[in-house]
Design a protein around this motif. Sequence first.
Motif, PDB file in Angstrom:
ATOM      1  N   GLY A   1       2.480  -2.259  10.306  1.00 31.27           N
ATOM      2  CA  GLY A   1       2.953  -0.988  10.862  1.00 31.27           C
ATOM      3  C   GLY A   1       1.891   0.082  10.995  1.00 31.27           C
ATOM      4  O   GLY A   1       2.199   1.231  11.282  1.00 31.27           O
ATOM      5  N   LEU A   2       0.621  -0.309  10.778  1.00 27.73           N
ATOM      6  CA  LEU A   2      -0.467   0.683  10.827  1.00 27.73           C
ATOM      7  C   LEU A   2      -1.344   0.471  12.064  1.00 27.73           C
ATOM      8  O   LEU A   2      -1.482  -0.654  12.537  1.00 27.73           O
ATOM      9  CB  LEU A   2      -1.347   0.546   9.580  1.00 27.73           C
ATOM     10  N   ASP A   3      -1.915   1.548  12.549  1.00 26.24           N
ATOM     11  CA  ASP A   3      -2.831   1.445  13.669  1.00 26.24           C
ATOM     12  C   ASP A   3      -4.087   2.254  13.345  1.00 26.24           C
ATOM     13  O   ASP A   3      -4.005   3.302  12.690  1.00 26.24           O
ATOM     14  CB  ASP A   3      -2.171   1.973  14.953  1.00 26.24           C
TER      15      ASP A   3
ATOM     16  N   MET B   1      -3.650   3.170   3.829  1.00 24.81           N
ATOM     17  CA  MET B   1      -4.351   3.998   4.817  1.00 24.81           C
ATOM     18  C   MET B   1      -5.642   4.562   4.221  1.00 24.81           C
ATOM     19  O   MET B   1      -6.685   4.605   4.872  1.00 24.81           O
ATOM     20  CB  MET B   1      -3.442   5.149   5.267  1.00 24.81           C
ATOM     21  N   ARG B   2      -5.525   4.962   2.966  1.00 27.35           N
ATOM     22  CA  ARG B   2      -6.674   5.520   2.252  1.00 27.35           C
ATOM     23  C   ARG B   2      -7.767   4.447   2.120  1.00 27.35           C
ATOM     24  O   ARG B   2      -8.953   4.724   2.324  1.00 27.35           O
ATOM     25  CB  ARG B   2      -6.165   5.948   0.873  1.00 27.35           C
ATOM     26  N   ARG B   3      -7.341   3.231   1.818  1.00 28.39           N
ATOM     27  CA  ARG B   3      -8.286   2.124   1.651  1.00 28.39           C
ATOM     28  C   ARG B   3      -8.934   1.762   2.992  1.00 28.39           C
ATOM     29  O   ARG B   3     -10.137   1.496   3.053  1.00 28.39           O
ATOM     30  CB  ARG B   3      -7.537   0.928   1.070  1.00 28.39           C
ATOM     31  N   VAL B   4      -8.132   1.776   4.056  1.00 31.82           N
ATOM     32  CA  VAL B   4      -8.656   1.446   5.391  1.00 31.82           C
ATOM     33  C   VAL B   4      -9.749   2.439   5.790  1.00 31.82           C
ATOM     34  O   VAL B   4     -10.815   2.054   6.277  1.00 31.82           O
ATOM     35  CB  VAL B   4      -7.502   1.446   6.427  1.00 31.82           C
ATOM     36  N   LEU B   5      -9.506   3.715   5.527  1.00 32.24           N
ATOM     37  CA  LEU B   5     -10.498   4.736   5.880  1.00 32.24           C
ATOM     38  C   LEU B   5     -11.767   4.577   5.041  1.00 32.24           C
ATOM     39  O   LEU B   5     -12.879   4.757   5.553  1.00 32.24           O
ATOM     40  CB  LEU B   5      -9.906   6.135   5.707  1.00 32.24           C
ATOM     41  N   SER B   6     -11.593   4.243   3.779  1.00 28.75           N
ATOM     42  CA  SER B   6     -12.769   4.035   2.915  1.00 28.75           C
ATOM     43  C   SER B   6     -13.555   2.820   3.382  1.00 28.75           C
ATOM     44  O   SER B   6     -14.797   2.837   3.372  1.00 28.75           O
ATOM     45  CB  SER B   6     -12.332   3.844   1.463  1.00 28.75           C
TER      46      SER B   6
ATOM     47  N   GLY C   1       0.789  -1.228   0.000  1.00 30.95           N
ATOM     48  CA  GLY C   1       0.000   0.000   0.000  1.00 30.95           C
ATOM     49  C   GLY C   1       0.816   1.270   0.000  1.00 30.95           C
ATOM     50  O   GLY C   1       0.296   2.348   0.234  1.00 30.95           O
ATOM     51  N   GLY C   2       2.102   1.166  -0.278  1.00 30.73           N
ATOM     52  CA  GLY C   2       2.944   2.368  -0.346  1.00 30.73           C
ATOM     53  C   GLY C   2       2.842   3.046  -1.707  1.00 30.73           C
ATOM     54  O   GLY C   2       2.091   2.596  -2.573  1.00 30.73           O
ATOM     55  N   VAL C   3       3.597   4.106  -1.885  1.00 27.98           N
ATOM     56  CA  VAL C   3       3.558   4.861  -3.146  1.00 27.98           C
ATOM     57  C   VAL C   3       4.767   4.467  -3.998  1.00 27.98           C
ATOM     58  O   VAL C   3       5.907   4.631  -3.562  1.00 27.98           O
ATOM     59  CB  VAL C   3       3.565   6.387  -2.881  1.00 27.98           C
TER      60      VAL C   3
ATOM     61  N   PHE D   1     -18.870  10.291  12.814  1.00 29.29           N
ATOM     62  CA  PHE D   1     -17.745   9.365  12.969  1.00 29.29           C
ATOM     63  C   PHE D   1     -16.423  10.111  12.779  1.00 29.29           C
ATOM     64  O   PHE D   1     -16.336  11.071  12.008  1.00 29.29           O
ATOM     65  CB  PHE D   1     -17.818   8.253  11.908  1.00 29.29           C
ATOM     66  N   ARG D   2     -15.426   9.600  13.450  1.00 30.09           N
ATOM     67  CA  ARG D   2     -14.068  10.116  13.253  1.00 30.09           C
ATOM     68  C   ARG D   2     -13.123   8.914  13.298  1.00 30.09           C
ATOM     69  O   ARG D   2     -13.162   8.119  14.241  1.00 30.09           O
ATOM     70  CB  ARG D   2     -13.708  11.110  14.346  1.00 30.09           C
ATOM     71  N   ALA D   3     -12.306   8.756  12.256  1.00 33.24           N
ATOM     72  CA  ALA D   3     -11.348   7.647  12.233  1.00 33.24           C
ATOM     73  C   ALA D   3      -9.957   8.186  11.949  1.00 33.24           C
ATOM     74  O   ALA D   3      -9.786   9.108  11.140  1.00 33.24           O
ATOM     75  CB  ALA D   3     -11.736   6.639  11.163  1.00 33.24           C
ATOM     76  N   VAL D   4      -8.987   7.619  12.620  1.00 34.45           N
ATOM     77  CA  VAL D   4      -7.592   8.035  12.439  1.00 34.45           C
ATOM     78  C   VAL D   4      -6.748   6.788  12.174  1.00 34.45           C
ATOM     79  O   VAL D   4      -6.849   5.811  12.910  1.00 34.45           O
ATOM     80  CB  VAL D   4      -7.061   8.784  13.686  1.00 34.45           C
ATOM     81  N   VAL D   5      -5.980   6.845  11.107  1.00 37.27           N
ATOM     82  CA  VAL D   5      -5.051   5.751  10.799  1.00 37.27           C
ATOM     83  C   VAL D   5      -3.640   6.318  10.881  1.00 37.27           C
ATOM     84  O   VAL D   5      -3.356   7.370  10.290  1.00 37.27           O
ATOM     85  CB  VAL D   5      -5.295   5.174   9.383  1.00 37.27           C
ATOM     86  N   THR D   6      -2.781   5.650  11.618  1.00 32.81           N
ATOM     87  CA  THR D   6      -1.393   6.127  11.721  1.00 32.81           C
ATOM     88  C   THR D   6      -0.426   5.071  11.187  1.00 32.81           C
ATOM     89  O   THR D   6      -0.647   3.877  11.366  1.00 32.81           O
ATOM     90  CB  THR D   6      -1.007   6.465  13.181  1.00 32.81           C
ATOM     91  N   ASP D   7       0.583   5.547  10.521  1.00 29.83           N
ATOM     92  CA  ASP D   7       1.635   4.669   9.993  1.00 29.83           C
ATOM     93  C   ASP D   7       2.939   5.036  10.703  1.00 29.83           C
ATOM     94  O   ASP D   7       3.561   6.057  10.401  1.00 29.83           O
ATOM     95  CB  ASP D   7       1.765   4.887   8.466  1.00 29.83           C
ATOM     96  N   GLY D   8       3.309   4.190  11.653  1.00 29.98           N
ATOM     97  CA  GLY D   8       4.515   4.469  12.439  1.00 29.98           C
ATOM     98  C   GLY D   8       5.808   4.237  11.682  1.00 29.98           C
ATOM     99  O   GLY D   8       6.869   4.733  12.080  1.00 29.98           O
TER     100      GLY D   8
END
Lengths: 268, 91
Positions: free
Chosen positions: A214-216, A163-168, A125-127, A234-241
Motif C-alpha cells: 500500500g506504499l508508493d 515509511m521511516r525505514r524506506v526513507l532512511s 511497519g505500522g504502529v 535529494f527529495r523523497a516522498v513516501v505515501t501510504d494510501g
Amino acid sequence: MKELVVLLIAVLIASFIVSLPSFDGDWYLYRGEARMWELAAEADTLRARSLIFARAFVDTWLARMNGTPCEIQPPSPNGSLFKEELMEDLRAKGFSLAGSIGYSVGESMAVGRSDPAFGGACRDGGVEVSVISHLEVRDALLGMVAHRSFRAKGCQPTSYYLMRRVLSELESGSLSVVKDSFSAGGNLTESMEMMRKGISHLVGAIRENLTGKGLDVWASYSTKFLGDRLIISFRAVVTDGEAVIIYGGKERRGFTCSRDWEVSVELP
Amino acid sequence: MKWLLAVVISILLVARFLIVPVWIHPGWQVRAKARVCSEVARTVNRLGYRILLGQSGPGELTSSCGGERGIFYCISIPGTSPPVSLRVGFP
C-alpha cells in the motif's frame, strides 16, 4: 365488647407501626446498590477507555507528523495522564482510582489482531500500542472496590515505521550511489549518468519490495555547483494510501512522509 | 360508633398494602439506574474508538458529566480534545 374492639384497634395500630419497613435502612441499601452499578460501569469500561485514549494519542501525533520527514520515533501514550484525567472525573463522582497503567509503542506486523476498542488493523511497519494495567476503582464511603487487570494490543493502520525505514534506506542508498558514481574515475558527465541510473535502480528496488504493502515512493534530485563542489539535493516522498488517521472527529485517509537531504561531492 | 370503628380498621388494614408502592419507588430508581449503568458500559465497550468519530449509540456525547437531572449515567473518555463523555439516560 367495647374493650375488645379498642384492644383490637390497639393491636392493629401496633402491628402496623412495627411492620413498617425501616425507610432509612432501605434507602442506604438502595443507595449502595445504585453505587455498585455505577462502580461496575466505571470499572468495566477501563479497558476500552485505555485503548480509546491510546488511539486518540497516537492518531493525534500521526496527524502532526503527516508531511514531515518522519525521523522521530513514535512516543508512548502517557499512562499517568490517563490516570490523572480519569481520577479527575471519578473524584467528582465520589470514587477514587488506584493502581498502575503502562503503555508501550512498537512496530506492528501484518499478523495479529487489533483490539476492537482500538480499531485499526495490523500492517507491516505500522504502529502497535500495548497496554498493561492493574487498576482499581474505590468507593471509600461504602467500602466497595472493583479491581480490573488487563493486557491489550491495538494496531494503528498507518505504516509509519515502514515509511521511516524506506526513507532512511533511500538516504543511505543515495549516499552510496553518489560515492560509487564519483569514485569510478569517469568524467563528470559519465559520473552524473552513472548516478542517475544508480538512483533509478535504487528507487525501483525499493518500490519492488513495497509491492502489495500500500506504499508508493517517489524520489528526485537536482544538482548545483558551489565553487569546486557539486551539491546534489535529494527529495523523497513516501505515501501510504491505506493509512487511516482519526483527527478532529473525522477519519482521514492517506499519510505522507517527505524528506530532503543533500550530498556534497568534491570535484577534481 | 360501629361505623367509625369499621372505617378506621379498614383503613389500617388496607393502608399497609397501599403504601407499598411508595417504598418500592427507590427500588424502581435503582433498577433504572442499573439499566443506564449497564447500557453506558456496554455502549463504551462496543463503540470503542468510534466514540472519537462522534458515534454515541443509544447515548449522547457531552463535553462533561454532571449538571443534568434525572436518572442517567455518564462516562468520561480520557485523552479526548475537546473532552468527550458518553451519557445514557433513562427514557
